[in-house]
Design an enzyme around this catalytic site. Sequence first.
Site: not given
Length: 389
Positions: A198, A250
């Site tokens: 991610s 992230h």
Amino acid sequence: MGRSPLDSSPELEIKVQPRQSDPHPVGGPHPRRHHHHPHPPPPPRSYQPYIFEKWIPWLVPTIIVVNILFFVGAMYINNCPSHSNTCIGTSTLGRFAFQSTRENPLLGPSAKTLQSIGALEVREVVEEHEVWRLASCMWLHAGVFHVIANMLSLLFVGIRLEQEFGFVRIGLLYVISGIGGSLLSSLFVRTTISVGASGALFGLLGAMLSELLVNWTIYENKLEALLTLLLIIFINIAVGILPHVDNFAHLGGFITGFLIGFVLLIRPQFGWVNKRHFPPGHISTSSKSKYKIYQYVLLLLSLLLLILGFIIGFIFLLRGVDGNDHCSWCHYLSCVPTPFWACEARCASSQYGNQLNLTCMHNHKSGFYILDNGNATSQIQNLCVELCG
């Protein structure tokens, strides 16, 4: 344990503004130069302004295949039936059976297996100097749902970028963004392991934003594309405030990719590109530089911030600095408690040998413990949950 998948997003269509060819080709109304060319060559019959070439994407599909193969390999190494009686799908999958949903709700291997094959664990990086885990963790996934969601997202976002900018730049962007996400995660997520792509995926999103900004003058529907992209980014980062999601990975990947985009995804001006692709005999009066001044400024500033950020981050990490000790509210960037869910327990820790001191970040309770031999990370997390509970 895992990083949340990037939500599949619609592909953004960005139109390039048409550019007119040189208004004064050879043989045209150029009275001052006419006497120098008594027999000028005819103007090109079908000359069109140069359009940026498209690349055939092969790297992104390769990355997807490699991630899937690594997940299959992790399940083979895990071999759940050999150490558990509560595996899922033993009769069908054999040694590839999943751990129980109580241990891993994403249908995948155990945390111990992931740790042994390269998951990000801060203690291993700091004490054993296994810095390679910052890169290896981005090729591992916690479960079937995790790998499928991430690879679908990579397919939607990565293919378009590789078509536009080629495999070298997108490959560097993907890997460096993943490492940047791991670096920020390791400074704040101290008691759990972390895996997933991610961070790299958010790096691609960040680069899409900076690419739009740095090449602003060549796009036609830029405002529409900017608003759509900002909405997609906001939704995906907002998902990161849910529990059991490593939003620091992230954010770290997004910031890294955003800065890299100003460096690697910068496009030259149309006037400069067209001049290099004029057919023989075509004379241009344009003297445009390759990039605009604001593009040079953004490139140099972003490169400086990127280098400084990685240097400072690695220094803090290898010295064992816990970011939570210097930012009491930063844990809210990863999880915001609500009446509908409770956040994962987070503790500040200090350890001397097998002696451990924990302080819960939520209720500020402290405790002193003696660790047993075995998986220290798992023990610390369990003690942290008990202390915060």
